[in-house]
Enzyme design. Sequence first.
Site, short mmCIF file in Angstrom:
data_model
loop_
_atom_site.label_atom_id
_atom_site.label_comp_id
_atom_site.label_asym_id
_atom_site.label_seq_id
_atom_site.Cartn_x
_atom_site.Cartn_y
_atom_site.Cartn_z
N LYS A 1 -10.43 -0.20 -0.56
CA LYS A 1 -10.30 -0.49 0.88
C LYS A 1 -11.62 -0.27 1.60
CE LYS A 1 -6.98 0.53 4.60
NZ LYS A 1 -5.79 1.37 4.91
N GLU A 49 0.85 -1.18 0.00
CA GLU A 49 0.00 0.00 0.00
C GLU A 49 0.89 1.24 0.00
OE1 GLU A 49 -3.59 1.71 2.86
OE2 GLU A 49 -1.82 0.79 3.77
N CYS A 67 -4.20 -3.31 4.30
CA CYS A 67 -3.74 -2.80 5.58
C CYS A 67 -4.75 -2.98 6.71
CB CYS A 67 -3.33 -1.34 5.42
SG CYS A 67 -2.16 -0.77 6.69
#
Length: 348
Positions: A134, A59, A166
Amino acid sequence: MRHGDISSSNDTVGVAVVNYKMPRLHTKAEVLDNARKIADIIKGMKVGLPGMDLVVFPEYSTMGIMYDNDEMMETAATIPGDETAIFSAACREANTWGVFSLTGERHEDHPNKAPYNTLVLINNEGEIVQKYRKCIPWCPIEGWYPGDTTYVTEGPKGMKISLIICDDGNYPEIWRDCAMKGAELIVRCQGYMYPAKEQQIMMAKSMAWANNCYVAVANASGFDGVYSYFGHSAIIGFDGRTLGECGEEDMGVQYAQLSVSQIRDARANDQSQNHLFKLLHRGYTGVHNSGDGDKGVADCPFEFYRTWVMDAQKAQENVEAMTRKTVGTAECPVGELPFDGKEKTAGA
């Protein structure tokens, strides 16, 4: 599944993960220069790892973190666009698949709404075959607009791949969603910083074990003037054991071969630790011995999930009752996030 060689076979997917040093960029031109650097790295890696079928970058590796909101909006990308064109060409030339980060991707209502934090999976013909936004941005710091679903794509040699990003990976629900959709490899691209190094290493291994799936983690390294990133990009087997893990070094690479047949055999034939099967066939031994059928119990026993699906507002109110009602906190304000004048105190 095996580790230590540079090859792959018809049954194994060669996966590489990169500890990419977190860039600090400010303009579109700088972003495109960095994308070309990533493209050159891919072509070099393929020389050294001829079995590489899939390469994964962290990321923020393409654009860095734009701490200035104006820069973030000005550099927000379209997909497909200039950045993905560079990556597509590299994947074609190196004959490999790749996972790449775009932070951010322009919202449909750009510039009136915040961008998305997006990953793309590009095949060895240069085609974008998965675009994932995300779902759970790292609040309160990240200002991305949240995505709303996960995907599964048939990847190299038929391995089924999901992408997450993440902070997504701190929530067991997203791993389970990907696995229950059929994902055999869950790729977690992250720009994770200290202090949460040990927690993130543990989470990836635990989720591989809990979901009978391979996990590939690519994390940033270095210091960008604000955060220090701990690296430890890793490839984890479907039994939760680490096949290969980087340290904290900039540009470290790990590589492993992930067997397609082994994970499918395990999911079909493992019993005591076949978590996906057992979750939807609860207590099948006792149910069978009691003469109540051969499938166990399929009903969901978890009230929270039923409430969330049937009445999301009620589920939100329930969690606020045990935490807080505002997104911000008075004792440690972040940006312009709203907060009450006083939070609960210990023991209250």
